[in-house]
Enzyme design. Structure first.
Site, mmCIF file in Angstrom:
data_model
loop_
_atom_site.group_PDB
_atom_site.id
_atom_site.type_symbol
_atom_site.label_atom_id
_atom_site.label_comp_id
_atom_site.label_asym_id
_atom_site.label_seq_id
_atom_site.Cartn_x
_atom_site.Cartn_y
_atom_site.Cartn_z
ATOM 1 C CD GLU A 40 -47.170 54.817 143.075
ATOM 2 O OE1 GLU A 40 -48.045 53.950 143.199
ATOM 3 O OE2 GLU A 40 -46.086 54.790 143.709
ATOM 4 C CG ASP A 62 -56.984 70.610 143.966
ATOM 5 O OD1 ASP A 62 -55.901 71.213 144.105
ATOM 6 O OD2 ASP A 62 -57.072 69.379 143.953
#
Length: 708
Positions: free
Chosen positions: A455, A247
């Site tokens: 979010e 990542d």
């Protein structure tokens, strides 16, 4: 270029050609291929290539694209065949954009055809901000949809990949976002095998080309340098032979945050030793220094370079012609793709409550009030990791088009999360307008929710973590809902979030509740079409909607005890697999080919589904399995088959299903799977086989027993 090298021979296997090409590279050139922005090697015909691209629900972050519903909305369709079509369109648009960018010699980020999608992490906790990127809380559903998405992205050509998919984030990752760079996710071997690993194993088995590690540690090991996950499990046990990427900037976390290493070269060595081929970040700029220090070998560098070049070979990057080179830019967000997008958006919407108000009769509406912070919001349509649609359809605009002869009043109603809308202003500074419009209206549509600014992923430099600290909407929106509902007019609540919400006052007082997720560019039209009955809703919840007072375990606790429909002990607000329709379905004649099983034997059966209502509709057939006599902890029941069927009134269909033999195994505390004699209940219906789900759905499930 004149063809004189083995790697130019297109009749050879991609691995053979990659090995030959890498043999001509210096070690420095090999290392230059292992950063996400790979270097050009002109003498070998290797062009600049940026590996970093996203395609979660459409080609992302590189301009115009079809913006499909967010992944959690795709999951709500419970339709793997539909997801394969979606991914096929995404791949086609990815190729079209890639072809165009290549002609412009634009080799930048988000311009490639290696897509770091799908996200098959398990949405184990409703507070996780990135849960919207997943296919929900269930390993079977996630596996089924993830495999379909990979197949769609990678295509059906016998030789070339259409695009390269990537399973992320391997393996145990679902928040908290703020501490992901230092967090250690501790999971039992039972939970690993039962919940966290199955989807990744399914994607490896179906041939996914890439795997991305997670930021966090899992059971003490940084995921992007985990011997257990990357070497022993992924490569050795599962036989994965594609490429592994970190990542982004996760390898630097090894020494900066996890403190598993002390220096950049130690971090590089840990990642490379355990099979991380590509670095999204800059740590692999230290590869040559790590080699010089004796921490890694040249062979390790060359092994990773071969894997990466093999993937590029599979994509046809070194060949004269692939079947995808002529896909034109004109297909990007074209009419055909928008039609599919609308169909997907319609199938993603989940009707949670309807006291009979829906569908609305347009002929009876003279005045409608449409209000709320997401009623006219484009951001709320998109979700995170999105592209830019050619045109967006908000709820407000779509309702206006449906009611050309009615008065449509609009009020933002409140801010998305702050207590006032205007500055200077005061708490509830738009509620007076809300009351006025509600009083004038025949019916009210309140559009609430969140968006990617609240979010989502870790939000660096912001006070907002991306995770939620409550299942309730922001106070200003709760005040809006209460104000609208208290005035004795019919209220339809439409909610756009990527996760479970407790609607508090709205649970009891709204006449209808629709969960719309982040529904994509066509989302507003899909919502209006549902409200006015242009089709019957069919979406199902891929996650449990908990009540705010449900006793959820601590967010950092990765045990599955008390989590998801499989292990919850109390009644939730709305259960996994739940969703209402405008018609009704019945289930009869559940039959199995065999009710006495031998270990390793799958079960096949049929069930008849009939539309007993008065309008056409789609039903989601759900088959669940319950182990009645297990000696270890097992789920309340578990999903093991799904099928969408479309039926006219009075029409019935016989649905064939298969339950894999592995579903009948128990998983012991040490993660070992084995067959154990006992009785199993197989249930069929349009919801979970429990009293609460059946009562909410107004439908019954049927069941039968098998013995192992």
């Amino acid at each position: 270029m004149e063809k004189k090298y083995k790697y130019q021979d297109e009749s050879l296997s991609f691995k053979e050609r990659a090995e030959d090409m890498v043999a001509y590279m210096t070690v420095e050139e090999c290392a230059g291929q292992m950063l996400f922005n790979s270097a050009k090697i002109e003498r070998l015909g290797v062009e600049f290539y940026n590996w970093w691209n996203e395609a979660l629900h459409g080609v992302a972050r590189a301009g115009m694209a079809t913006v499909f519903p967010q992944a959690i909305g795709l999951a709500a369709t419970f339709d793997d065949e539909l997801l394969e079509k979606v991914a096929d369109v995404i791949a086609a648009e990815g190729r079209a954009k890639y072809n165009a960018y290549q002609k412009q010699k634009d080799y930048g980020i988000y311009k490639g055809i290696t897509f770091w999608s799908p996200n098959v992490n398990i949405f184990r906790d409703p507070r996780w901000g990135r849960g919207q990127e997943t296919y929900g809380e269930d390993p079977y559903l996630t596996s089924k949809l993830g495999v379909a998405f990979v197949k769609g992205l990678q295509g059906k050509d016998e030789k070339y990949l259409k695009t390269a998919a990537c399973a992320k984030h391997y393996a145990v990752h679902s928040g908290p976002e703020k501490s992901r760079h230092e967090f250690n996710a501790v999971a039992t071997q039972q939970d690993m095998e039962e919940t966290y690993l199955p989807a990744f194993k399914a994607l490896v088995d179906c041939g996914v080309e890439g795997v991305m590690g997670a930021y966090n540690r899992t059971n003490g090991e940084p995921c992007c340098g985990s011997k257990t996950l990357l070497k022993e499990l992924l490569r050795e046990k599962w036989g994965f032979d594609g490429y592994v990427t970190s990542d982004c900037w996760a390898i630097s976390d090894f020494h900066l945050h996890h403190k598993e290493t002390s220096t950049p070269t130690e971090s590089v060595a840990l990642a490379l030793e355990n099979g991380c081929d590509l670095n999204c970040g800059n740590m692999y700029a230290y590869l040559l220094q790590a080699l010089q220090e004796g921490k890694i070998t040249e062979e390790q560098i060359r092994t990773s370079a071969k894997r990466l070049i093999t993937t590029r070979m599979k994509l046809g990057m070194f060949d004269e012609k692939t079947p995808f080179d002529d896909i034109p830019y004109d297909i990007v967000d074209c009419e055909e793709h928008r039609a599919l997008n609308l169909d997907v958006a319609r199938k993603s919407l989940v009707l949670l409550k309807n006291n009979g108000i829906l569908p609305l009769d347009k002929a009876k509406i003279q005045n409608i009030a449409v209000m709320g912070p997401n009623a006219n919001s484009i951001i709320a349509l998109e979700g995170n990791y999105h592209g830019t649609a050619n045109q967006y359809h908000t709820v407000l605009e779509a309702i206006r088009k449906e009611l050309p002869n009615a008065r449509v009043n609009y009020s933002e109603g409140c801010h998305l999360f702050e207590y006032k809308l205007e500055d200077p202003g005061y708490a509830g500074d738009r509620l007076g307008e809300v009351k006025t419009q509600v009083d004038l209206a025949d019916v009210v549509v309140v559009v609430t929710g969140l968006d990617e600014t609240l979010e989502g992923e870790e939000m660096v430099g912001k006070d907002i973590s991306g995770d939620k600290d409550t299942l309730l909407l922001p106070q200003c929106q709760r005040d809006l809902i209460r104000t609208a509902c208290e005035r004795n007019k019919p209220v339809i609540l439409v909610n756009m979030t990527g996760s479970a919400i407790d609607f508090e006052y709205g649970n009891e007082h709204a006449d209808a509740i629709l969960q719309a997720w982040y529904p994509g560019a066509m989302g507003g039209k899909a919502i209006a079409d549902l409200i006015f009955g242009n089709y019957s809703p069919s979406g199902r919840l891929p996650v449990t909607f908990y009540r705010e007072d449900n006793p959820l375990p601590d967010f950092e606790d990765y045990s599955m005890e008390g989590r998801t429909y499989k292990f919850i002990k109390e009644e939730p607000l709305f259960p996994f697999g739940y969703g209402l329709s405008y018609t009704k379905f019945s289930y009869v004649d559940l039959t199995l080919d065999n009710t006495k099983l031998q270990p390793g034997q799958e079960v096949t059966g049929t069930v008849t589904v009939k539309n007993i209502g008065n309008r056409q509709g789609d039903e989601i057939v759900q088959i669940y399995l319950k182990d009645e006599e297990a000696s270890v902890r097992v789920p309340n029941h578990k999903l093991c088959f799904i099928k969408r069927v479309s039926l006219n009134p009075g029409e019935e269909v016989k649905v064939d299903f298969t339950i894999a033999a592995e579903q009948f195994m128990i998983i012991k505390e040490d993660g070992v799977k084995e067959y154990e004699p006992g009785t199993f209940t197989i249930s069929a219906g349009g919801c979970q086989p429990d009293n609460y789900s059946e009562a909410l759905s107004g439908s019954e499930t049927i069941c039968c027993k098998v013995v192992l």
